[in-house]
Design a protein around this motif. Structure first.
Motif, PDB file in Angstrom:
ATOM      1  N   ALA A   1     -15.313   5.905   7.416  1.00 44.83           N
ATOM      2  CA  ALA A   1     -14.956   6.816   8.504  1.00 44.83           C
ATOM      3  C   ALA A   1     -13.526   7.285   8.303  1.00 44.83           C
ATOM      4  CB  ALA A   1     -15.102   6.110   9.864  1.00 44.83           C
ATOM      5  N   PRO A   2     -13.171   8.473   8.795  1.00 45.17           N
ATOM      6  CA  PRO A   2     -11.799   8.957   8.668  1.00 45.17           C
ATOM      7  C   PRO A   2     -10.808   8.041   9.378  1.00 45.17           C
ATOM      8  CG  PRO A   2     -13.275  10.742   9.296  1.00 45.17           C
ATOM      9  CD  PRO A   2     -14.060   9.488   9.409  1.00 45.17           C
ATOM     10  N   PHE A   3      -9.557   8.051   8.914  1.00 39.55           N
ATOM     11  CA  PHE A   3      -8.508   7.226   9.490  1.00 39.55           C
ATOM     12  C   PHE A   3      -7.941   7.901  10.738  1.00 39.55           C
ATOM     13  CE2 PHE A   3      -8.871   5.481   5.372  1.00 39.55           C
ATOM     14  CZ  PHE A   3      -8.281   4.233   5.349  1.00 39.55           C
ATOM     15  N   THR A   4      -7.561   7.093  11.710  1.00 39.97           N
ATOM     16  CA  THR A   4      -6.817   7.600  12.860  1.00 39.97           C
ATOM     17  C   THR A   4      -5.322   7.566  12.556  1.00 39.97           C
ATOM     18  OG1 THR A   4      -6.627   5.426  13.901  1.00 39.97           O
ATOM     19  CG2 THR A   4      -8.604   6.723  14.408  1.00 39.97           C
ATOM     20  N   VAL A   5      -4.519   8.113  13.465  1.00 38.43           N
ATOM     21  CA  VAL A   5      -3.069   8.153  13.246  1.00 38.43           C
ATOM     22  C   VAL A   5      -2.511   6.749  13.120  1.00 38.43           C
ATOM     23  CG1 VAL A   5      -0.878   8.868  14.258  1.00 38.43           C
ATOM     24  CG2 VAL A   5      -2.873  10.345  14.467  1.00 38.43           C
ATOM     25  N   GLU A   6      -2.915   5.844  14.003  1.00 42.08           N
ATOM     26  CA  GLU A   6      -2.403   4.479  13.971  1.00 42.08           C
ATOM     27  C   GLU A   6      -2.893   3.736  12.731  1.00 42.08           C
ATOM     28  OE1 GLU A   6      -3.086   2.446  17.593  1.00 42.08           O
ATOM     29  OE2 GLU A   6      -2.477   0.491  16.824  1.00 42.08           O
ATOM     30  N   GLN A   7      -4.136   3.984  12.329  1.00 42.72           N
ATOM     31  CA  GLN A   7      -4.679   3.298  11.149  1.00 42.72           C
ATOM     32  C   GLN A   7      -3.970   3.735   9.872  1.00 42.72           C
ATOM     33  OE1 GLN A   7      -8.824   4.271  11.434  1.00 42.72           O
ATOM     34  NE2 GLN A   7      -9.269   2.700  12.977  1.00 42.72           N
ATOM     35  N   ARG A   8      -3.567   5.015   9.773  1.00 41.80           N
ATOM     36  CA  ARG A   8      -2.824   5.473   8.596  1.00 41.80           C
ATOM     37  C   ARG A   8      -1.505   4.712   8.471  1.00 41.80           C
ATOM     38  NH1 ARG A   8      -3.265  10.833  11.029  1.00 41.80           N
ATOM     39  NH2 ARG A   8      -5.352  11.627  10.657  1.00 41.80           N
ATOM     40  N   ARG A   9      -0.793   4.571   9.580  1.00 38.72           N
ATOM     41  CA  ARG A   9       0.501   3.882   9.547  1.00 38.72           C
ATOM     42  C   ARG A   9       0.327   2.409   9.206  1.00 38.72           C
ATOM     43  NH1 ARG A   9       2.664   6.574  15.216  1.00 38.72           N
ATOM     44  NH2 ARG A   9       2.948   8.713  14.404  1.00 38.72           N
ATOM     45  N   ASP A  10      -0.689   1.759   9.766  1.00 36.56           N
ATOM     46  CA  ASP A  10      -0.924   0.348   9.462  1.00 36.56           C
ATOM     47  C   ASP A  10      -1.271   0.148   7.989  1.00 36.56           C
ATOM     48  OD1 ASP A  10      -0.474  -0.132  12.117  1.00 36.56           O
ATOM     49  OD2 ASP A  10      -2.590  -0.387  12.659  1.00 36.56           O
ATOM     50  N   MET A  11      -2.091   1.028   7.430  1.00 36.62           N
ATOM     51  CA  MET A  11      -2.480   0.894   6.033  1.00 36.62           C
ATOM     52  C   MET A  11      -1.282   1.105   5.108  1.00 36.62           C
ATOM     53  SD  MET A  11      -4.725   0.096   3.884  1.00 36.62           S
ATOM     54  CE  MET A  11      -5.961  -0.143   5.138  1.00 36.62           C
ATOM     55  N   LEU A  12      -0.414   2.079   5.417  1.00 37.74           N
ATOM     56  CA  LEU A  12       0.775   2.309   4.599  1.00 37.74           C
ATOM     57  C   LEU A  12       1.687   1.089   4.627  1.00 37.74           C
ATOM     58  CD1 LEU A  12       2.584   4.121   2.899  1.00 37.74           C
ATOM     59  CD2 LEU A  12       3.495   5.103   5.013  1.00 37.74           C
ATOM     60  N   GLU A  13       1.852   0.487   5.832  1.00 37.53           N
ATOM     61  CA  GLU A  13       2.719  -0.690   5.923  1.00 37.53           C
ATOM     62  C   GLU A  13       2.137  -1.870   5.151  1.00 37.53           C
ATOM     63  OE1 GLU A  13       4.737  -3.512   9.394  1.00 37.53           O
ATOM     64  OE2 GLU A  13       3.781  -1.604   9.908  1.00 37.53           O
ATOM     65  N   LEU A  14       0.828  -2.049   5.213  1.00 39.87           N
ATOM     66  CA  LEU A  14       0.183  -3.146   4.502  1.00 39.87           C
ATOM     67  C   LEU A  14       0.336  -2.992   2.990  1.00 39.87           C
ATOM     68  CD1 LEU A  14      -1.688  -5.650   4.468  1.00 39.87           C
ATOM     69  CD2 LEU A  14      -3.630  -4.078   4.531  1.00 39.87           C
ATOM     70  N   LEU A  15       0.054  -1.791   2.481  1.00 44.19           N
ATOM     71  CA  LEU A  15       0.145  -1.571   1.038  1.00 44.19           C
ATOM     72  C   LEU A  15       1.585  -1.593   0.558  1.00 44.19           C
ATOM     73  CD1 LEU A  15      -2.558   1.232   0.640  1.00 44.19           C
ATOM     74  CD2 LEU A  15      -2.781  -1.207   0.123  1.00 44.19           C
ATOM     75  N   ASP A  16       2.521  -1.151   1.382  1.00 45.34           N
ATOM     76  CA  ASP A  16       3.930  -1.170   0.993  1.00 45.34           C
ATOM     77  C   ASP A  16       4.446  -2.597   0.853  1.00 45.34           C
ATOM     78  OD1 ASP A  16       7.079  -0.838   2.219  1.00 45.34           O
ATOM     79  OD2 ASP A  16       6.431   0.517   0.610  1.00 45.34           O
ATOM     80  N   ASP A  17       3.986  -3.512   1.748  1.00 43.13           N
ATOM     81  CA  ASP A  17       4.403  -4.918   1.647  1.00 43.13           C
ATOM     82  C   ASP A  17       3.855  -5.580   0.384  1.00 43.13           C
ATOM     83  OD1 ASP A  17       4.131  -5.539   5.244  1.00 43.13           O
ATOM     84  OD2 ASP A  17       5.750  -4.680   4.024  1.00 43.13           O
TER      85      ASP A  17
END
Length: 620
Positions: A541-557
């Protein structure tokens, strides 16, 4: 008692004026003056040797007696009965009384003595009910056991009770339940028993009568409203938890329980008809039983009061029908119990009310019948009338096979092929519109790319239907991506690495909840320390605004420090569009894709191969 002696003492012994006497004794000065004038006119002298009672009788002699034959008492029972008629008042009845008895009592005496007589009646009879106006209906609290003659099973029969307001004429019968068919059937038989219909029916708030109770605007059950319209009566439910609103029904139930159900307590019944026959005999006796404080009986009061005021029965009795709401699809059919019935095509996308009987299906729009069909037991079939089918209509012209195929071509050639296959296999192409729209709507849920791949697989398997495509999209291609990811995870564990397997939809849901309960930082810290993190089912399913930010933070860590394994049915080229925001999509894919190893899996579904290997008779 009048203060006559004290007034005279203050006047003659103390010489006080009338006004001073009235202030001293707390009485009106006119009353004090009247006492003095009456004493002077009586010829008595002061001091007076008469007693207080004798003095009062001398000053206030009783009025001359009128013979009882010249001033007879009114017939209070007749007056009480006449007051139930519409528009009749005590003032009118008193005027008629004085016309027949010129020396009769005055209006104040008439009203006072009628109220005193009325106060001696029972509580039920003190209520005022207009003749032929209200019928109170309810179920008795007691049930009657009925024994099955063959199996010995005991079923509890419900007892329906109806009472007319003016005469208290009672109807009772037993039914198997309080459900809608029995409830409406009891009303039909009650009206036939009365030989007419009242103006108003007052039920309780049971579900068969009231769909949703409300103090001011209760929602009447549609089938019950249909019965009321057929007989021309108004349904006015009693307020919830207000038994005094239907006191007639409450007392009627009590009388039926005492004089009918109690009399049948020692009898055994083996059928509902047998029970109703016994109830009918006792009901006749109950209605002819004399009143205790009024002349006549329920039956005589009914014949004299209610029966002449009841409205006549309709020519045909009510036929039980259920009501439901249905929306007209673009194929101008409505679905009722799995079967599809046509309506005029002008009503496409309108919501209709459908009336169901044992033999017919009627569709109504704005209280006007727009279609009628014989009821069909065949599920999945269509009942289509040619007059309902459009020839050339602007609003319906775009919904043609060519329009649907052109729409499907925007997704891909395989999708257009599936739509064409479905339309060609229908006698009327419009009957396939519903399935075609459902397939095209799957593209909004799973993405057009996945829908096109699923349609290609459906064409190769010969499974061109909505259910088959939905199953393919839900289960995936089954080529073994999750199995391979788990195998790599097992190997990592053997080599001493920490591994965590997560489905991406569940991970995103858990992160969303963690924002609310304060666990987000702790959760992200745990994921960042895991040596191998497996994210399965990427891109469902497409990402929501909050899910995009959470995924970026997870992958960045994790970037450059830990390993991340992603499995997906979606091509990598479509991930950017799936993530949504171009800036965040670039940042996520930069950390996930550019330095990753990519394994493309192809071939037959592993589930299908396992089924072949485990099928009966398969070779070793």
């Amino acid at each position: 008692m009048r203060k006559i002696r004290e007034v005279l003492r203050l006047k003659f012994d103390c010489g006080l004026s009338v006004r001073k006497i009235s202030r001293s004794l707390g009485i009106g000065h006119s009353s004090a003056g009247d006492y003095h004038c009456r004493f002077a006119a009586s010829g008595l002298s002061w001091p007076c040797s008469l007693s207080d009672a004798g003095l009062e009788q001398q000053l206030f002699p009783p009025p001359p007696a009128v013979p009882s034959e010249q001033r007879p008492l009114p017939d209070w029972a007749m007056i009480h009965a006449e007051l139930r008629r519409p528009g009749v008042t005590l003032a009118l009845l008193w005027q008629e009384y004085r016309l027949s008895q010129p020396k009769g009592f005055q209006y104040s005496w008439f009203c006072e003595h009628y109220r005193a007589w009325q106060g001696k009646l029972d509580v039920v009879m003190r209520q005022e009910h207009r003749v032929g106006e209200k019928l109170f209906v309810d179920y008795a609290g007691q049930t009657v056991p009925v024994i099955d003659r063959h199996s010995g099973e005991i079923r509890q029969a419900q007892v329906f009770v109806a009472v007319l307001g003016a005469s208290s004429y009672t109807f009772a019968e037993a039914t198997w339940s309080q459900q809608l068919p029995d409830w409406l059937g009891s009303h039909t038989r009650c009206f036939a028993f009365l030989g007419g219909v009242p103006e108003i029916v007052v039920p309780d708030n049971l579900r068969s009568a009231v769909s949703k109770s409300h103090r001011y605007e209760p929602d009447i059950n549609p089938s019950y409203r249909d019965l009321a319209e057929h007989y021309g009566v108004a349904v006015v439910p009693a307020r919830a938890r207000k038994p005094r609103d239907k006191a007639k029904a409450e007392v009627g139930v009590q009388v039926v329980e005492r004089w009918i159900l109690a009399a049948l307590r020692n009898r055994q019944f083996f059928s509902l008809d047998e029970l109703n026959s016994a109830i009918a005999l006792l009901l006749e006796r109950l209605n002819r039983r004399p009143f205790r404080k009024l002349p006549g009986s329920r039956h005589s009061a009914f014949e004299a009061l209610d029966r002449p005021a009841l409205r006549p029965l309709p020519e045909q009795p009510y036929v039980y029908a259920e009501w439901k709401k249905a929306r007209v699809h673009i194929d101008y059919h409505v679905e009722v119990d799995g079967h599809y019935y046509s309506v005029p095509y002008q009503l496409v996308k309108k919501q209709l009310e459908v009336r169901l009987t044992a033999r017919t299906v009627e569709c109504f729009h704005t209280n006007q019948r727009v279609a009628s069909h014989l009821r069909s037991p065949h599920k999945g079939r269509h009942s289509t009338q040619t007059e309902h089918m459009p020839k050339s209509h602007r609003e319906h012209a775009e919904w043609t096979p060519q329009r649907l195929i052109r729409w499907a071509e925007q997704t891909g050639p395989n999708t257009a092929g599936v739509i064409s296959h479905i339309l060609e296999r229908r006698i009327h192409p419009t009957q396939g519109y519903r399935a075609c729209l459902g397939i095209l709507r799957l593209g909004k849920t799973h993405g057009e790319v996945r829908l096109e791949l699923a349609c290609r697989r459906a064409l190769s398997l010969g499974a061109c239907s909505y259910k088959s495509l939905e199953s393919i999209l839900r289960q995936g291609t089954g080529v073994g991506k999750t199995w391979l990811a788990c195998a790599l995870a097992h190997q990592a564990c053997r080599e001493g690495y920490s591994v965590r397997y997560l489905r991406l939809p569940r991970l995103l849901e858990e992160l969303g909840l963690a924002h609310g309960d304060g666990r987000f930082a702790k959760l992200m810290s745990g994921y960042a320390k895991t040596d191998l993190l497996i994210l399965d089912d990427w891109g469902l399913a497409p990402f929501t605004v909050e899910q995009r930010r959470d995924m970026l933070e997870l992958l960045d860590d994790r970037y450059g420090q830990r390993s991340t394994l992603v499995t997906s049915q979606m091509p990598v080229d479509n991930w950017h569009e799936l993530i949504g925001d171009p800036t965040l999509a670039n940042a996520i894919l930069d950390r996930l894709v550019h330095n990753a190893y990519r394994i493309n899996l192809k071939g037959e579904s592993m589930r299908k191969r396992v089924k072949k290997l485990t099928a009966p008779g398969a070779s070793d």
